[in-house]
Design a protein around this motif. Structure first.
Motif, PDB file in Angstrom:
ATOM      1  N   THR A  19       0.851  -1.177   0.000  1.00  0.00           N
ATOM      2  CA  THR A  19       0.000   0.000   0.000  1.00  0.00           C
ATOM      3  C   THR A  19       0.892   1.234   0.000  1.00  0.00           C
ATOM      4  OG1 THR A  19      -1.738  -1.148   1.195  1.00  0.00           O
ATOM      5  CG2 THR A  19      -1.788   1.253   1.262  1.00  0.00           C
ATOM      6  N   ALA A  20       0.684   2.108  -0.974  1.00  0.00           N
ATOM      7  CA  ALA A  20       1.467   3.331  -1.074  1.00  0.00           C
ATOM      8  C   ALA A  20       1.070   4.294   0.038  1.00  0.00           C
ATOM      9  CB  ALA A  20       1.237   3.967  -2.431  1.00  0.00           C
ATOM     10  N   ALA A  52      -3.641   9.280   2.378  1.00  0.00           N
ATOM     11  CA  ALA A  52      -4.371  10.286   1.603  1.00  0.00           C
ATOM     12  C   ALA A  52      -3.883  11.671   1.999  1.00  0.00           C
ATOM     13  CB  ALA A  52      -5.880  10.173   1.831  1.00  0.00           C
ATOM     14  N   ALA A  53      -4.032  12.596   1.058  1.00  0.00           N
ATOM     15  CA  ALA A  53      -3.700  13.996   1.301  1.00  0.00           C
ATOM     16  C   ALA A  53      -4.783  14.859   0.674  1.00  0.00           C
ATOM     17  CB  ALA A  53      -2.348  14.330   0.682  1.00  0.00           C
ATOM     18  N   PHE A  54      -5.197  15.870   1.414  1.00  0.00           N
ATOM     19  CA  PHE A  54      -6.168  16.834   0.915  1.00  0.00           C
ATOM     20  C   PHE A  54      -5.449  18.159   0.720  1.00  0.00           C
ATOM     21  CE2 PHE A  54      -8.732  13.534   2.626  1.00  0.00           C
ATOM     22  CZ  PHE A  54      -9.929  13.569   1.917  1.00  0.00           C
ATOM     23  N   LEU A  55      -5.644  18.762  -0.445  1.00  0.00           N
ATOM     24  CA  LEU A  55      -4.929  19.972  -0.809  1.00  0.00           C
ATOM     25  C   LEU A  55      -5.913  21.122  -0.986  1.00  0.00           C
ATOM     26  CD1 LEU A  55      -3.704  17.286  -2.373  1.00  0.00           C
ATOM     27  CD2 LEU A  55      -1.980  18.932  -2.979  1.00  0.00           C
ATOM     28  N   SER A  67      -4.075   6.771  -1.838  1.00  0.00           N
ATOM     29  CA  SER A  67      -3.470   5.530  -2.310  1.00  0.00           C
ATOM     30  C   SER A  67      -4.547   4.481  -2.540  1.00  0.00           C
ATOM     31  CB  SER A  67      -2.429   5.008  -1.316  1.00  0.00           C
ATOM     32  OG  SER A  67      -3.043   4.570  -0.135  1.00  0.00           O
ATOM     33  N   ILE A  68      -4.388   3.790  -3.637  1.00  0.00           N
ATOM     34  CA  ILE A  68      -5.224   2.646  -3.993  1.00  0.00           C
ATOM     35  C   ILE A  68      -4.220   1.540  -4.312  1.00  0.00           C
ATOM     36  CG2 ILE A  68      -6.969   1.713  -5.539  1.00  0.00           C
ATOM     37  CD1 ILE A  68      -8.028   4.114  -3.977  1.00  0.00           C
ATOM     38  N   LYS A 102     -15.901   6.795  -4.704  1.00  0.00           N
ATOM     39  CA  LYS A 102     -17.068   7.026  -3.856  1.00  0.00           C
ATOM     40  C   LYS A 102     -16.747   7.778  -2.571  1.00  0.00           C
ATOM     41  CE  LYS A 102     -20.276   5.264  -6.342  1.00  0.00           C
ATOM     42  NZ  LYS A 102     -21.315   6.143  -6.847  1.00  0.00           N
ATOM     43  N   GLY A 103     -15.475   8.008  -2.267  1.00  0.00           N
ATOM     44  CA  GLY A 103     -15.111   8.706  -1.037  1.00  0.00           C
ATOM     45  C   GLY A 103     -14.556   7.751  -0.015  1.00  0.00           C
TER      46      GLY A 103
END
Length: 131
Positions: A19-20, A52-55, A67-68, A102-103
């Motif tokens: 997992t990245a 995850a990152a939110f920008l 990451s997926i 889907k979030g």
């Protein structure tokens, strides 16, 4: 049956189940810039697990890199893309109107980061109703 188990083990040991994650905000910015080179994020908020990152992309716009598996998904989100959004402490759960993503539920290092992300994904009317 042994063949299936051997195949699963081979995938795992060659990195197929990796997992990245992001080690830093700069790494998330660089990955986002690969897909959206013209965007200039003001800030980056990493989830506690680094997946995850939110920008912050300005008024009513938010970028995400998540990451997926061993790859990353990138999107630009607006409040009109949001079907449902809830916050609880340092977590944000969001359901999107996008069949390709889907979030999910995202846990941050602080409640302030969670609130900032939630605010960027809400319209002014939604913010007034929540207050």
């Amino acid at each position: 049956m042994f063949g299936i188990a051997l195949s699963v083990a081979a995938v795992h040991f060659t990195g197929g189940t990796t997992t990245a994650t992001f080690a830093s905000a700069d790494q998330a910015l660089a990955r986002f810039a690969e897909d959206f080179p013209d965007e200039k994020p003001a800030s980056v908020r990493l989830t506690a697990d680094g997946r995850a990152a939110f920008l912050d992309l300005g008024p009513a716009r938010c970028g995400i890199v998540q990451s997926i598996g061993d790859c990353f998904l990138t999107r630009i989100l607006t409040p009109r893309d949001v079907l449902c959004l809830t916050t609880e402490g340092n977590a944000v759960a969001v359901r999107m109107d996008d069949f390709t993503w889907k979030g999910g539920r995202f846990v941050f290092g602080s409640a302030a980061d969670a609130r900032a992300v939630a605010t960027s994904l809400q319209t002014q009317d939604q913010i007034r109703k929540a207050a």
